[in-house]
Design an enzyme around this catalytic site. Structure first.
Site, PDB file in Angstrom:
ATOM      1  N   ARG A 180     -67.616 -19.710 -24.323  1.00  0.00           N
ATOM      2  CA  ARG A 180     -66.529 -20.689 -24.174  1.00  0.00           C
ATOM      3  C   ARG A 180     -65.144 -20.048 -24.238  1.00  0.00           C
ATOM      4  O   ARG A 180     -64.199 -20.615 -24.799  1.00  0.00           O
ATOM      5  CB  ARG A 180     -66.653 -21.801 -25.220  1.00  0.00           C
ATOM      6  CG  ARG A 180     -67.934 -22.616 -25.081  1.00  0.00           C
ATOM      7  CD  ARG A 180     -68.044 -23.308 -23.735  1.00  0.00           C
ATOM      8  NE  ARG A 180     -69.342 -23.957 -23.575  1.00  0.00           N
ATOM      9  CZ  ARG A 180     -70.406 -23.399 -22.991  1.00  0.00           C
ATOM     10  NH1 ARG A 180     -70.308 -22.171 -22.486  1.00  0.00           N
ATOM     11  NH2 ARG A 180     -71.539 -24.037 -22.898  1.00  0.00           N
ATOM     12  N   SER A 229     -67.186 -32.330 -25.224  1.00  0.00           N
ATOM     13  CA  SER A 229     -67.537 -31.695 -26.503  1.00  0.00           C
ATOM     14  C   SER A 229     -66.273 -31.355 -27.287  1.00  0.00           C
ATOM     15  O   SER A 229     -65.381 -30.696 -26.776  1.00  0.00           O
ATOM     16  CB  SER A 229     -68.351 -30.421 -26.259  1.00  0.00           C
ATOM     17  OG  SER A 229     -69.590 -30.724 -25.664  1.00  0.00           O
ATOM     18  N   GLU A 302     -62.989 -27.223 -29.324  1.00  0.00           N
ATOM     19  CA  GLU A 302     -63.198 -26.880 -27.928  1.00  0.00           C
ATOM     20  C   GLU A 302     -62.214 -27.672 -27.064  1.00  0.00           C
ATOM     21  O   GLU A 302     -61.756 -27.184 -26.034  1.00  0.00           O
ATOM     22  CB  GLU A 302     -64.639 -27.185 -27.509  1.00  0.00           C
ATOM     23  CG  GLU A 302     -64.956 -26.760 -26.087  1.00  0.00           C
ATOM     24  CD  GLU A 302     -66.451 -26.828 -25.779  1.00  0.00           C
ATOM     25  OE1 GLU A 302     -66.792 -27.352 -24.700  1.00  0.00           O
ATOM     26  OE2 GLU A 302     -67.251 -26.380 -26.608  1.00  0.00           O
TER      27      GLU A 302
END
Length: 307
Positions: A180, A229, A302
């Protein structure tokens, strides 16, 4: 005798160079983000094309802060808005073209549209993009992934512009992808990418995409005002899942003002209809606090927060 009025300093938009695209003042961002919250952009710039963007970057006042946003799928804009200049790539950066087993995509192209174009071209390997909200630019920035694949697995080449308006072609190695994250400098702007697919029957690809859609609808609050998310899995794809830690800490269904932790998937925050950005962010911080107290593990956002 009346004194002459003092001259007012020029507004930000008056200090900016001419463009072929559009410059707008006091643009509401709440209608752009999927959370449907947040204050305005002081000035928003929508460049006509890559040349327009490069020319603007070469001439803009260097002291003016610049924030790049996409379609707002993974973004929380704070209630006070975003000072300085907000850049949003639009139609001129959304083109998708196929040539043999390669797909060239503009940074503003929706991930889902890229997956659909690949299906129609008889290419597999990009189905996972149909399960990722947002644009290719954002996907590259954070090495987005789902259902066993990440952008790094399909990227051939990326194109980005630095703050001086210089265009760079970047290989996957140049981007130094991790879980990520990418190594792309924060002040560089992704403008396009080339992705690789593999020949396949369109019906086979369509079947895989349908399975992804069904799995996503069954497990995520896709019809709610959410931002995807909220927290990264703390140890990457192989460690404990963020949602498991949040559930363990008793946060499923937790509320703060008009914000709520999803009952369906507790790594999603939801605007129940009257939340402010402050409600959502403070709820997220409370979740982080409770998870740390319960498990000793620190969650990291995130969702991108700006303003």
């Amino acid at each position: 005798m009346m004194m002459a009025a003092e001259a007012q300093p020029p507004s930000l938009i008056e200090q900016l160079p001419p463009v072929r695209g559009r410059l707008s003042e006091n643009v509401a961002l709440s209608g752009i983000t999927w959370f449907r919250v947040g204050g305005p952009a002081e000035v928003m710039f929508r460049p006509a094309d890559c040349d327009d963007l490069a020319d603007f970057l070469r001439q803009r006042p260097p002291e003016v802060p610049l924030t790049v946003i996409g379609v707002g799928s993974n973004l929380l804009v704070r209630d006070g808005g975003v000072p300085g200049l907000v850049l949003r790539l639009g139609r001129g950066f959304a083109r998708i073209t196929c040539r043999q087993q390669r797909i060239r995509v503009g940074a503003a192209a929706l991930d889902a549209n890229v997956a659909l174009t690949a299906k129609l071209a008889g290419l597999s390997g990009l189905e996972f993009l149909s399960g990722i909200p947002g644009t290719i630019g954002g996907a590259l920035r954070m090495n987005a992934g789902a259902y066993g694949r990440e952008i790094k697995d399909v990227l051939v080449e990326a194109e980005a512009i630095d703050p001086q308006g210089q265009v760079h072609l970047l290989s996957p190695a140049d981007l130094d992808f991790g879980y990520r994250r990418s190594g792309l400098p924060e002040d560089w702007i992704v403008t396009a990418a080339v992705l690789a697919g593999e020949p396949a029957e369109p019906e086979t690809v369509a079947h895989r995409m349908a399975a992804i859609r069904q799995a996503r609808e069954a497990s995520q609050p896709v019809r709610s005002r959410t931002g995807g998310s909220t927290f990264r899995n703390p140890q990457g794809a192989q460690g404990p899942k963020a949602w498991e830690l949040i559930d363990q800490a008793g946060c499923r269904g937790l509320r703060r003002g008009g914000a709520m932790v999803s009952e369906q998937h507790c790594n999603f925050l939801i605007n129940t209809g009257r939340a402010t950005a402050a409600d959502l962010e403070s709820l997220g911080e409370e979740v982080r606090r409770r998870v740390a107290a319960e498990t000793g593990i620190e969650l990291h956002w995130e969702i991108r927060r700006i303003g």
